[in-house]
Design a protein around this motif. Structure first.
Motif, mmCIF file in Angstrom:
data_model
loop_
_atom_site.group_PDB
_atom_site.id
_atom_site.type_symbol
_atom_site.label_atom_id
_atom_site.label_comp_id
_atom_site.label_asym_id
_atom_site.label_seq_id
_atom_site.Cartn_x
_atom_site.Cartn_y
_atom_site.Cartn_z
ATOM 1 N N ALA A 191 0.831 -1.208 0.000
ATOM 2 C CA ALA A 191 0.000 0.000 0.000
ATOM 3 C C ALA A 191 0.868 1.262 0.000
ATOM 4 O O ALA A 191 0.557 2.238 -0.685
ATOM 5 C CB ALA A 191 -0.933 -0.001 1.211
ATOM 6 N N ASP A 192 1.956 1.233 0.751
ATOM 7 C CA ASP A 192 2.883 2.373 0.762
ATOM 8 C C ASP A 192 3.470 2.598 -0.631
ATOM 9 O O ASP A 192 3.589 3.746 -1.080
ATOM 10 C CB ASP A 192 4.018 2.123 1.771
ATOM 11 N N GLY A 193 3.842 1.501 -1.286
ATOM 12 C CA GLY A 193 4.384 1.613 -2.639
ATOM 13 C C GLY A 193 3.355 2.129 -3.617
ATOM 14 O O GLY A 193 3.661 2.946 -4.498
ATOM 15 N N PHE A 194 2.101 1.668 -3.439
ATOM 16 C CA PHE A 194 1.038 2.108 -4.350
ATOM 17 C C PHE A 194 0.721 3.580 -4.131
ATOM 18 O O PHE A 194 0.408 4.310 -5.078
ATOM 19 C CB PHE A 194 -0.211 1.256 -4.137
ATOM 20 N N TRP A 195 0.795 4.029 -2.893
ATOM 21 C CA TRP A 195 0.579 5.447 -2.605
ATOM 22 C C TRP A 195 1.618 6.304 -3.320
ATOM 23 O O TRP A 195 1.289 7.333 -3.906
ATOM 24 C CB TRP A 195 0.624 5.689 -1.105
ATOM 25 N N LEU A 196 2.874 5.870 -3.278
ATOM 26 C CA LEU A 196 3.922 6.620 -3.973
ATOM 27 C C LEU A 196 3.698 6.570 -5.487
ATOM 28 O O LEU A 196 3.921 7.564 -6.186
ATOM 29 C CB LEU A 196 5.303 6.058 -3.633
ATOM 30 N N THR A 197 3.239 5.430 -5.994
ATOM 31 C CA THR A 197 2.918 5.316 -7.419
ATOM 32 C C THR A 197 1.863 6.345 -7.813
ATOM 33 O O THR A 197 2.010 7.054 -8.816
ATOM 34 C CB THR A 197 2.389 3.904 -7.740
ATOM 35 N N LEU A 198 0.808 6.443 -7.020
ATOM 36 C CA LEU A 198 -0.264 7.404 -7.306
ATOM 37 C C LEU A 198 0.233 8.838 -7.176
ATOM 38 O O LEU A 198 -0.145 9.712 -7.967
ATOM 39 C CB LEU A 198 -1.439 7.165 -6.364
ATOM 40 N N TYR A 199 1.092 9.080 -6.192
ATOM 41 C CA TYR A 199 1.633 10.427 -5.986
ATOM 42 C C TYR A 199 2.484 10.861 -7.180
ATOM 43 O O TYR A 199 2.301 11.964 -7.719
ATOM 44 C CB TYR A 199 2.469 10.458 -4.709
ATOM 45 N N VAL A 200 3.399 9.995 -7.578
ATOM 46 C CA VAL A 200 4.266 10.307 -8.723
ATOM 47 C C VAL A 200 3.434 10.495 -9.982
ATOM 48 O O VAL A 200 3.667 11.421 -10.771
ATOM 49 C CB VAL A 200 5.312 9.192 -8.926
ATOM 50 N N ALA A 201 2.448 9.619 -10.178
ATOM 51 C CA ALA A 201 1.595 9.717 -11.360
ATOM 52 C C ALA A 201 0.793 11.020 -11.351
ATOM 53 O O ALA A 201 0.680 11.696 -12.380
ATOM 54 C CB ALA A 201 0.653 8.517 -11.435
ATOM 55 N N VAL A 248 12.064 12.821 -7.517
ATOM 56 C CA VAL A 248 12.060 13.969 -8.429
ATOM 57 C C VAL A 248 12.533 13.552 -9.820
ATOM 58 O O VAL A 248 11.984 14.006 -10.834
ATOM 59 C CB VAL A 248 12.953 15.102 -7.883
ATOM 60 N N ALA A 249 13.518 12.677 -9.893
ATOM 61 C CA ALA A 249 14.006 12.187 -11.182
ATOM 62 C C ALA A 249 12.909 11.425 -11.911
ATOM 63 O O ALA A 249 12.721 11.588 -13.131
ATOM 64 C CB ALA A 249 15.226 11.290 -10.983
ATOM 65 N N ALA A 250 12.163 10.593 -11.178
ATOM 66 C CA ALA A 250 11.069 9.832 -11.790
ATOM 67 C C ALA A 250 9.977 10.759 -12.300
ATOM 68 O O ALA A 250 9.492 10.608 -13.427
ATOM 69 C CB ALA A 250 10.489 8.849 -10.776
ATOM 70 N N ILE A 251 9.598 11.735 -11.489
ATOM 71 C CA ILE A 251 8.566 12.694 -11.899
ATOM 72 C C ILE A 251 9.030 13.495 -13.108
ATOM 73 O O ILE A 251 8.255 13.724 -14.054
ATOM 74 C CB ILE A 251 8.213 13.634 -10.728
ATOM 75 N N SER A 252 10.284 13.907 -13.107
ATOM 76 C CA SER A 252 10.829 14.690 -14.223
ATOM 77 C C SER A 252 10.805 13.894 -15.513
ATOM 78 O O SER A 252 10.389 14.398 -16.565
ATOM 79 C CB SER A 252 12.260 15.126 -13.900
#
Length: 216
Positions: free
Chosen positions: A16-26, A89-93
């Motif tokens: 769930a923590d990983g999925f939250w970060l996935t949704l945040y980055v997306a 930040v690198a992933a989002i960029s």
């Protein structure tokens, strides 16, 4: 296959923590790429001397590159020239750069789909080019662009899994850590991960279909 061990409370929380970060980055990538994509697509459509051609070359270059290469570039190459980014930040960029180029083409296509007669009528009535674009062309184009834009956002959400290559602690990264502990965890963990992706993407697909049906 060890379902009980694979889907323990700690493991589910970790996923769930990983999925939250996935949704945040997306989400951040979607917002940024939407803004930049509209700007780039509009510049291409406007056919401004030099500027439009430069934007066209930039967009086509990025669109024809694999996303994985862009991710590698932002995380590994930029530090070589003094630009050090955190993994998030690198992933989002990287996602923003790639999706902006994809959305720019959708925006340009949507703007081109508006009847030229309406533009000529608006100009003849005294509206400037900018006013015509803002009040006549863009509103109609945006309505037509919504379904493909939503579809592109679905692709972006799935593309976040590629960031596992730079150890972004998103859903797939955390899933790998779990099933690396025990080979019997692989199938249960993959089923849960697939279900998480499916629920969100299916909801977005329903939104896209609803919007398409309204325009039909």
């Amino acid at each position: 296959m060890d379902i009980t061990g694979a889907l323990s409370a700690d493991h589910l929380k970790f996923l769930a923590d990983g999925f939250w970060l996935t949704l945040y980055v997306a989400f951040i990538s979607i917002v940024l790429s939407f803004i930049i994509g509209i700007l780039l697509g509009t510049l291409r459509y406007a056919k401004i001397p030099v500027v439009s051609k430069v934007v066209a070359v930039l967009v086509e270059t990025i669109r024809n590159m694999p996303l994985l290469l862009i991710i590698f570039f932002t995380f590994f190459a930029l530090p070589e020239v003094g630009i050090k980014l955190s993994v998030t930040v690198a992933a989002i960029s990287a996602l923003t750069v790639f999706e902006s180029a994809m959305l720019a083409e959708i925006v340009r296509g949507g703007l081109n789909s508006v009847d030229k007669g309406q533009i000529e009528a608006a100009r003849s009535s005294g509206l400037t080019y900018i006013q015509t674009l803002r009040t006549i062309v863009m509103p109609q184009a945006l309505r037509r662009m919504v379904p493909p834009i939503v579809s592109q956002f679905i692709s972006l959400l799935k593309d976040t899994s590629l960031c596992v290559i730079v150890a972004l602690p998103e859903l797939m990264h955390n899933a790998q850590i779990i099933y690396a502990q025990n080979v019997n965890y692989i199938i249960p963990v993959f089923i849960v991960v697939a279900l998480m992706y499916f629920i969100v993407n299916y909801c977005l697909s329903l939104i896209a279909r609803r919007l398409e049906s309204r325009q039909a």
